[in-house]
Write an enzyme that holds these catalytic residues in place. Structure first.
Site, short mmCIF file in Angstrom:
data_model
loop_
_atom_site.label_atom_id
_atom_site.label_comp_id
_atom_site.label_asym_id
_atom_site.label_seq_id
_atom_site.Cartn_x
_atom_site.Cartn_y
_atom_site.Cartn_z
N ARG A 1 -12.03 15.35 8.77
CA ARG A 1 -12.85 15.80 7.64
C ARG A 1 -14.28 16.09 8.10
O ARG A 1 -14.82 15.35 8.92
CB ARG A 1 -12.89 14.74 6.53
CG ARG A 1 -11.56 14.47 5.88
CD ARG A 1 -11.76 13.56 4.65
NE ARG A 1 -10.51 12.97 4.24
CZ ARG A 1 -10.29 11.65 4.17
NH1 ARG A 1 -11.25 10.80 4.46
NH2 ARG A 1 -9.13 11.19 3.78
N ASN B 1 0.88 -1.17 0.00
CA ASN B 1 0.00 0.00 0.00
C ASN B 1 0.91 1.22 0.00
O ASN B 1 1.44 1.61 1.03
CB ASN B 1 -0.89 -0.03 1.25
CG ASN B 1 -1.82 1.17 1.31
OD1 ASN B 1 -1.77 2.07 0.48
ND2 ASN B 1 -2.69 1.18 2.32
N GLU C 1 -8.29 -5.62 4.94
CA GLU C 1 -8.14 -5.25 3.53
C GLU C 1 -6.94 -5.96 2.89
O GLU C 1 -6.99 -6.32 1.72
CB GLU C 1 -7.99 -3.73 3.42
CG GLU C 1 -9.30 -3.02 3.76
CD GLU C 1 -9.14 -1.55 4.08
OE1 GLU C 1 -8.73 -1.23 5.22
OE2 GLU C 1 -9.42 -0.71 3.21
N HIS D 1 -13.17 2.75 0.37
CA HIS D 1 -13.20 1.63 1.33
C HIS D 1 -13.81 0.36 0.73
O HIS D 1 -14.27 -0.53 1.45
CB HIS D 1 -14.01 1.99 2.60
CG HIS D 1 -13.37 3.05 3.45
ND1 HIS D 1 -14.08 4.08 4.00
CD2 HIS D 1 -12.09 3.21 3.86
CE1 HIS D 1 -13.27 4.85 4.72
NE2 HIS D 1 -12.04 4.34 4.63
N ARG E 1 -2.56 -1.96 -3.43
CA ARG E 1 -3.79 -1.20 -3.20
C ARG E 1 -3.74 0.06 -4.06
O ARG E 1 -2.72 0.76 -4.09
CB ARG E 1 -3.87 -0.79 -1.73
CG ARG E 1 -5.06 0.11 -1.48
CD ARG E 1 -4.89 0.93 -0.24
NE ARG E 1 -6.05 1.79 -0.06
CZ ARG E 1 -6.01 2.95 0.57
NH1 ARG E 1 -4.88 3.39 1.07
NH2 ARG E 1 -7.09 3.68 0.68
#
Ligand code: ADP
Length: 395
Positions: free
Chosen positions: A238, A10, A382, A177, A88
């Site tokens: 956020r 990743n 993941e 996601h 990823r």
């Protein structure tokens, strides 16, 4: 030695996370990260058999980090076990509806998606090219965060803005996601003995970045993130949904530039901005329990927005077999789960307080009473999903 494992990478702009996973046994033989890439203090850290190690990389960018990783895997005797590399990738636009083997065309298509993920996709491409260079002969695969949501209907992914912006510039909702949702949705169905192809599951992936997804018959039919990861839920820093006229309002009233408001919405808002304390949910929960009213209000805003989105999903799916919590907050915070489930009692959720309190740190399981609509926790993975896809594509 058999080639039974997948190297999962990743790659970000300044860090690179990796792990080596055997998809058949789900065993992870090593994991770690290269940090501070691009500075003179780049460092490779790893964990193998519970032991931590590190190595200074000096002035290292992506190439040197992957070269260092190759050296580490050789020293640890793992290199001959690697059958393929899985990467990823944050954004696959509309081009990728599933994972893919890396070819020149696939690389070109990921390049085409750079305007949609200007920080992430270029870093992923550097990682892919370095992997091809330092692990010649090994196939590479890419697994996209967006691909799972490509099953959303146009009525769900379109914004009500001039249609040309979608047609000519790809302005639409893409979500994120997706790899987590695919893993968690299937795992939840398996645990509950449901056929995923005949099920209605909603998943709340709550980490620093947070989103939720409605999975009907195994397919994403709606999700909360949009063109970018800013849309939707309240997150660590956020804002989630706001009135877009805020840009204009802050410009006129406070002289904020476009960049200033963008920075504020992405880095200074969410749990951090509302609480004025921290982006870490634990800090806010502790303060709320000590009676801090603003901390409690912050948690309530977080849960209110999430519950409203989930209620919308339930209506869109027409039925609810399970609500699944995952991600750092979803897997660990009994307080957030309780708050959200209580807001959704109209859908038949009845929390089992003890099970809820006892489910954390990687534990999965149902947290509602017998006879209740099921709410549960599933620890996401993941990396395992990327390893599985990579093995399937390269077998
Ligand atoms: P990322 O989106 O970066 O992958 P994670 O999924 O690791 O994030 O989630 C990180 C967040 O999980 C932390 O910021 C913290 O707020 C939250 N978290 C972790 N443990 C707990 C806990 N015990 N209670 C509440 N929140 C927690």
């Amino acid at each position: 030695m058999s080639k039974d494992s997948i190297l999962v990478i990743n790659c970000g702009s300044s860090s690179l996370k990796f792990s080596v996973i055997n998809p058949a046994t789900e065993e992870e033989s090593i994991n770690g990260l290269a940090e501070r890439m691009g500075s003179s203090e780049a460092v490779l850290r790893w964990k193998i058999n519970g032991e931590k190690g590190s190595q200074a990389l000096g002035q290292a960018a992506h190439d040197q980090a992957i070269e260092g990783l190759m050296g580490l895997l050789r020293e640890e005797g793992l290199i001959d076990r690697i059958a393929a590399i899985g990467h990823r990738v944050v954004h696959g636009g509309e081009k990728f509806t599933q994972s893919a083997l890396v070819t020149d065309e696939v690389i070109a298509a990921i390049e085409d998606c750079i305007p949609l993920a200007p920080l992430h996709n270029p870093a992923h491409l550097l990682g892919i090219k370095a992997a091809q260079k330092f692990f010649p002969g090994l196939p590479n695969a890419v697994v996209f965060d967006t691909a799972f949501h490509q099953t959303m209907a146009a009525e769900t992914y379109l914004y009500a803005i001039p249609y040309e912006l979608y047609e000519k510039h790809g302005v639409r909702r893409y979500g994120a996601h997706g790899t987590s949702y695919r893993y968690v949705g299937q795992a939840a169905a398996d645990m509950l003995g449901l056929d995923i192809n005949n099920s209605s599951i909603m998943v709340a992936h709550l980490g620093n970045g947070a989103s939720a997804c409605a999975i009907k018959n195994g397919k994403s039919i709606d999700t909360t993130m949009g063109l970018t990861p800013l849309e939707g839920l309240v997150m660590g820093t956020r804002s989630g949904d706001i009135d877009p006229n805020l840009f204009n309002f802050l410009n006129k009233s406070l002289g904020y530039s476009l960049e200033r408001t963008t920075e504020m919405l992405n880095k200074e808002s969410g749990l951090l901005g509302l609480s004025g304390m921290d982006s870490d949910c634990r800090v806010i929960e502790d303060a709320a329990q000590e009676g801090n009213k603003r901390a409690q209000l912050t948690l309530d805003v977080f849960c209110h927005v999430l519950a409203e989105k989930l209620a919308g999903f339930a209506a869109a799916m027409g039925s609810v077999d399970a609500l699944v919590f995952t991600g750092g907050i979803g897997e660990n915070s009994s307080i957030i789960r309780k708050n959200v489930i209580e807001r959704l009692s109209i859908f038949g959720f009845k929390l089992h307080e003890q099970k809820n309190d006892e489910t954390f740190r990687g534990k999965s399981g149902v947290i509602t009473e017998e006879g209740s609509t099921v709410a549960m926790v599933v620890a996401t993975n993941e990396e395992l999903m990327i390893a599985r896809d990579t093995q399937a594509l390269t077998a």
